[in-house]
Design a protein around this motif. Structure first.
Motif, mmCIF file in Angstrom:
data_model
loop_
_atom_site.group_PDB
_atom_site.id
_atom_site.type_symbol
_atom_site.label_atom_id
_atom_site.label_comp_id
_atom_site.label_asym_id
_atom_site.label_seq_id
_atom_site.Cartn_x
_atom_site.Cartn_y
_atom_site.Cartn_z
ATOM 1 N N SER A 61 18.828 -34.339 23.171
ATOM 2 C CA SER A 61 18.046 -33.912 22.289
ATOM 3 C C SER A 61 18.269 -32.662 21.840
ATOM 4 O O SER A 61 18.745 -31.745 22.328
ATOM 5 N N GLN A 62 17.598 -32.548 20.530
ATOM 6 C CA GLN A 62 17.787 -31.334 19.789
ATOM 7 C C GLN A 62 16.546 -30.548 19.943
ATOM 8 O O GLN A 62 15.488 -31.013 19.448
ATOM 9 N N ILE A 63 16.575 -29.052 20.124
ATOM 10 C CA ILE A 63 15.440 -28.396 20.007
ATOM 11 C C ILE A 63 15.645 -27.269 19.114
ATOM 12 O O ILE A 63 16.669 -26.656 19.156
ATOM 13 N N LYS A 64 14.635 -27.033 18.157
ATOM 14 C CA LYS A 64 14.842 -26.292 17.053
ATOM 15 C C LYS A 64 14.250 -24.781 17.559
ATOM 16 O O LYS A 64 12.861 -24.840 18.056
ATOM 17 N N LEU A 65 14.936 -23.675 17.852
ATOM 18 C CA LEU A 65 14.168 -22.532 18.112
ATOM 19 C C LEU A 65 14.745 -21.495 17.091
ATOM 20 O O LEU A 65 15.939 -20.985 17.052
ATOM 21 N N ASP A 67 16.211 -20.191 14.020
ATOM 22 C CA ASP A 67 17.177 -20.543 13.001
ATOM 23 C C ASP A 67 18.036 -21.236 13.795
ATOM 24 O O ASP A 67 19.037 -21.917 13.303
ATOM 25 N N THR A 68 17.983 -21.403 15.213
ATOM 26 C CA THR A 68 19.207 -22.121 16.150
ATOM 27 C C THR A 68 18.714 -23.355 16.694
ATOM 28 O O THR A 68 17.762 -23.743 16.896
ATOM 29 N N THR A 69 19.736 -24.144 16.722
ATOM 30 C CA THR A 69 19.439 -25.736 17.335
ATOM 31 C C THR A 69 20.160 -25.556 18.846
ATOM 32 O O THR A 69 21.394 -25.505 18.773
ATOM 33 N N ASN A 71 21.025 -28.140 21.875
ATOM 34 C CA ASN A 71 21.160 -29.296 22.408
ATOM 35 C C ASN A 71 20.916 -29.327 23.916
ATOM 36 O O ASN A 71 21.665 -28.749 24.567
ATOM 37 N N TYR A 97 16.999 -14.992 23.037
ATOM 38 C CA TYR A 97 15.864 -15.700 23.653
ATOM 39 C C TYR A 97 16.299 -15.591 25.213
ATOM 40 O O TYR A 97 16.770 -16.619 25.725
ATOM 41 N N GLY A 136 11.556 -31.619 24.520
ATOM 42 C CA GLY A 136 12.771 -31.594 24.358
ATOM 43 C C GLY A 136 13.318 -32.667 25.833
ATOM 44 O O GLY A 136 14.046 -33.623 25.257
#
Length: 149
Positions: A61-65, A67-69, A71, A97, A136
């Motif tokens: 699944s992808q998590i948007k954090l 401007d970064t994605t 995996n 982060y 996620g």
């Protein structure tokens, strides 16, 4: 002719009898609820009856954090979670982060021990990060669930 007998029952004896009958009924109900399994789901990720809960494999699944994605990869067995990790986590993400990696390690530890995904405890200092990661993991696990409909 039969002699009439008069029986005198004191109020104290009636009260004691009522208390013991009530305790007896309570004990029987307690034993019934303890030894007969309930039919509703207990909330755990694995099924108690021994049937598989997941299709074994690796799910992403992808998590948007920002401007970064990120995996996220979840490896599951037929009835439990084997591992949760990031795929290709860059050093810049670790720098920007710093709570992401330790938070995921904490969540992974809980899930491997058998804690249900909804029961994973969140630490106070990284509550937002951990809740984002848990969402996620839930997304990846939804792909792995066996449809019983």
């Amino acid at each position: 002719m039969a002699k009439t007998k008069i029986v005198v029952i004191q109020m104290k004896e009636l009260i004691y009898t009522a208390i013991f009958v009530g305790l007896g009924i309570l004990l029987i109900l307690l034993l019934v609820f303890m030894f007969f399994p309930s039919k509703k789901d207990s909330g755990k990720t694995s099924d108690v009856s021994g049937t598989a809960a997941y299709i074994p494999g690796v799910y992403n699944s992808q998590i948007k954090l920002g401007d970064t994605t990120l995996n996220l990869e979840v490896v599951v067995d037929a009835d439990q979670i084997k591992s949760v990790s990031f795929v290709n986590l860059e050093d810049s993400v670790n720098t920007m982060y710093p709570l992401v990696k330790p938070s995921l390690e904490s969540i992974e530890k809980e899930l491997i021990q058998g804690t249900a995904i909804d029961d994973v405890p969140l630490s106070e200092k990284s509550k937002y990060t951990e809740s984002l990661l848990i969402e996620g993991v839930k997304t990846a696990l939804n792909k792995a669930l066996i449809n019983t409909v």
